[in-house]
Design a protein around this motif. Sequence first.
Motif, short mmCIF file in Angstrom:
data_model
loop_
_atom_site.label_atom_id
_atom_site.label_comp_id
_atom_site.label_asym_id
_atom_site.label_seq_id
_atom_site.Cartn_x
_atom_site.Cartn_y
_atom_site.Cartn_z
N MET A 1 0.82 -1.21 0.00
CA MET A 1 0.00 0.00 0.00
C MET A 1 0.86 1.26 0.00
SD MET A 1 -3.29 -0.49 -0.05
CE MET A 1 -4.05 0.90 0.80
N SER A 2 2.20 1.15 0.10
CA SER A 2 3.04 2.33 0.24
C SER A 2 2.91 3.26 -0.95
CB SER A 2 4.50 1.91 0.42
OG SER A 2 4.93 1.15 -0.69
N ASN A 3 2.70 2.72 -2.16
CA ASN A 3 2.56 3.56 -3.34
C ASN A 3 1.11 3.83 -3.70
OD1 ASN A 3 5.38 3.53 -3.73
ND2 ASN A 3 5.26 1.57 -4.78
N PHE A 4 0.17 3.20 -3.01
CA PHE A 4 -1.24 3.29 -3.36
C PHE A 4 -2.08 3.61 -2.13
CE2 PHE A 4 -5.14 2.02 -5.55
CZ PHE A 4 -4.83 2.35 -6.85
N ASP A 5 -1.49 4.38 -1.20
CA ASP A 5 -2.22 4.66 0.03
C ASP A 5 -3.24 5.77 -0.21
OD1 ASP A 5 -1.02 7.41 1.23
OD2 ASP A 5 0.54 6.28 0.17
N PRO A 6 -4.27 5.86 0.62
CA PRO A 6 -5.33 6.84 0.41
C PRO A 6 -4.83 8.28 0.35
CG PRO A 6 -6.00 5.20 2.03
CD PRO A 6 -4.55 4.95 1.74
N ASN A 7 -3.78 8.60 1.12
CA ASN A 7 -3.26 9.96 1.10
C ASN A 7 -2.70 10.32 -0.27
OD1 ASN A 7 -2.45 12.49 2.21
ND2 ASN A 7 -0.37 11.71 2.41
N ALA A 8 -2.00 9.35 -0.91
CA ALA A 8 -1.46 9.59 -2.24
C ALA A 8 -2.57 9.76 -3.27
CB ALA A 8 -0.53 8.44 -2.64
N ILE A 9 -3.62 8.94 -3.15
CA ILE A 9 -4.75 9.05 -4.08
C ILE A 9 -5.44 10.40 -3.92
CG2 ILE A 9 -6.98 8.07 -4.73
CD1 ILE A 9 -5.91 5.34 -3.83
N LEU A 10 -5.63 10.82 -2.66
CA LEU A 10 -6.27 12.11 -2.39
C LEU A 10 -5.43 13.25 -2.94
CD1 LEU A 10 -8.44 13.84 -1.05
CD2 LEU A 10 -7.14 13.69 1.09
N ARG A 11 -4.11 13.17 -2.78
CA ARG A 11 -3.24 14.22 -3.30
C ARG A 11 -3.32 14.28 -4.83
NH1 ARG A 11 0.35 17.53 -1.10
NH2 ARG A 11 -1.50 17.73 0.21
N GLY A 12 -3.43 13.11 -5.47
CA GLY A 12 -3.59 13.09 -6.92
C GLY A 12 -4.88 13.75 -7.35
N ALA A 13 -5.97 13.49 -6.61
CA ALA A 13 -7.26 14.13 -6.92
C ALA A 13 -7.17 15.64 -6.71
CB ALA A 13 -8.36 13.53 -6.05
N GLN A 14 -6.45 16.07 -5.68
CA GLN A 14 -6.26 17.50 -5.45
C GLN A 14 -5.48 18.14 -6.61
OE1 GLN A 14 -4.25 17.31 -1.68
NE2 GLN A 14 -6.16 17.44 -0.49
N LEU A 15 -4.49 17.43 -7.12
CA LEU A 15 -3.71 17.95 -8.24
C LEU A 15 -4.57 18.06 -9.50
CD1 LEU A 15 -0.31 16.08 -7.74
CD2 LEU A 15 -0.78 18.51 -7.41
N THR A 16 -5.61 17.23 -9.61
CA THR A 16 -6.54 17.36 -10.73
C THR A 16 -7.18 18.74 -10.73
OG1 THR A 16 -7.05 14.98 -10.71
CG2 THR A 16 -8.64 16.44 -11.76
N VAL A 17 -7.65 19.16 -9.57
CA VAL A 17 -8.33 20.46 -9.45
C VAL A 17 -7.33 21.61 -9.59
CG1 VAL A 17 -9.74 21.91 -7.94
CG2 VAL A 17 -10.09 19.44 -7.97
N VAL A 18 -6.22 21.53 -8.87
CA VAL A 18 -5.23 22.60 -8.90
C VAL A 18 -4.62 22.72 -10.30
CG1 VAL A 18 -3.04 23.43 -7.95
CG2 VAL A 18 -4.71 22.33 -6.46
N GLY A 19 -4.30 21.57 -10.92
CA GLY A 19 -3.73 21.59 -12.26
C GLY A 19 -4.67 22.19 -13.28
N ALA A 20 -5.96 21.83 -13.19
CA ALA A 20 -6.95 22.39 -14.12
C ALA A 20 -7.09 23.89 -13.91
CB ALA A 20 -8.29 21.69 -13.93
N TYR A 21 -7.08 24.32 -12.65
CA TYR A 21 -7.19 25.75 -12.34
C TYR A 21 -6.00 26.52 -12.91
CZ TYR A 21 -7.21 30.04 -9.55
OH TYR A 21 -7.18 31.35 -9.14
N ARG A 22 -4.78 25.96 -12.73
CA ARG A 22 -3.59 26.62 -13.28
C ARG A 22 -3.64 26.65 -14.80
NH1 ARG A 22 0.96 26.61 -9.71
NH2 ARG A 22 0.15 27.16 -7.65
N ALA A 23 -4.07 25.56 -15.40
CA ALA A 23 -4.11 25.49 -16.87
C ALA A 23 -5.09 26.50 -17.44
CB ALA A 23 -4.49 24.08 -17.31
N LEU A 24 -6.25 26.65 -16.82
CA LEU A 24 -7.27 27.57 -17.33
C LEU A 24 -6.88 29.03 -17.14
CD1 LEU A 24 -10.47 25.69 -16.13
CD2 LEU A 24 -9.69 25.97 -18.49
N GLN A 25 -5.92 29.31 -16.27
CA GLN A 25 -5.43 30.68 -16.10
C GLN A 25 -4.47 31.09 -17.22
OE1 GLN A 25 -3.84 30.30 -12.02
NE2 GLN A 25 -5.27 31.93 -11.44
N ASN A 26 -3.99 30.13 -17.99
CA ASN A 26 -3.01 30.40 -19.04
C ASN A 26 -3.69 31.03 -20.26
OD1 ASN A 26 -0.91 30.41 -20.87
ND2 ASN A 26 -0.84 28.19 -21.10
N PRO A 27 -3.39 32.29 -20.59
CA PRO A 27 -4.02 32.89 -21.76
C PRO A 27 -3.62 32.18 -23.06
CG PRO A 27 -2.26 34.28 -20.93
CD PRO A 27 -2.46 33.21 -19.91
N GLY A 28 -2.47 31.53 -23.06
CA GLY A 28 -2.03 30.82 -24.25
C GLY A 28 -2.88 29.61 -24.57
#
Length: 363
Positions: A1-28
């Motif tokens: 479970m060291s590579n597939f623990d709930p904290n890692a999955i949650l952080r990946g889901a958080q990066l989905t939101v943060v990454g999309a937010y950063r991407a949509l801020q890019n005028p390019g």
Amino acid sequence: MSNFDPNAILRGAQLTVVGAYRALQNPGLFKYEHYRQAAIAVLAGILIRFIIAVPIIAVKAILWACSFLVDFDSMTWDDKLVGGLDFIANSVLQVPFFLMSLMRYITPTLDHMFMDSLQWVDQTYYAKHKSENPKTLRATYYAELRMYQAHGDTSKHRKPMDAAIAFLMRFGRRAGISLAIYALSYLPVVGRFVLPAASFYTFNKAVGPVPATVIFGSGVFLPRRYLIVFLQSYFSSRSLMRELLEPYFSRIKFTKEQKKHWFHDREGVLFGFGVGFYIFLKIPLLGVLIYGIAEASTAYLITKITDPPPPPAYGENFAESQVTWKNKQEFLKLPLHNLDANNAETVEKKPIENFDSPGKKFS
């Protein structure tokens, strides 16, 4: 479970939101080229839905013609047949997801989106930390990664058409396995154990025998449809991540074994990131547009789970150095509002004004 623990999955889901937010801020991201590709994507989405609907419409037409000879009002098998075809197309074979992934090999726009977004991530990072000592900040990603030739030397590496054929073969193999497992699940007596056994085999390698046994035990009592959706969501999110990371791996060359360990060491975060976007990709028509946002967001993800690449002349052993995610535990412990804090490298960086503008083409 060291590579597939709930904290890692949650952080990946958080990066989905943060990454999309950063991407949509890019005028390019909203350049004319991308608008044109977005229009093409919507038309492609309509075409995808039509392709999927053709066999279902054909079956309905045949059933309608037969209704003049057979009374279907007292029967339910015709509705189950039509519903089953739709379920197989969308949940078993994942046809919409397949056609969206295939677009990567038809147009280079997704690769451009990744690189433009990577440039924007670098610019945003330096602007955010402009008051700090430049020597304490991380190195750039875009400036160095653009020096690497996408797909490398075609005399030594696969051409885009060869990569597309390889993708079609991978999808055909997965589709065949999915159909075979789905068909076997209808066998008498043993059929009810086919999908739980497939779940156990799949998750035992990823999360270990205890969680896999729990999944197996639950799967015995779950309806077939729910278990298939669960399994296909897992496999499709993994496939999605491999496709989204293609612009990175087409430049930084890993061996097959190195790539396998690279994914394994980041499996939890990648699953959380991939399944988040996979859910959004299921939205009819808008899915193809979200795919582009997912590709742009992957540029932000790369800066969290890898080190900045060196210039190609010094990159001989870089791939091997990235197999293990060095700052994994530190990154997973960071608060959500401070995700950039753990990417520091004490090397001299290019100032932000030396970067090309977001709308300028990269070489």
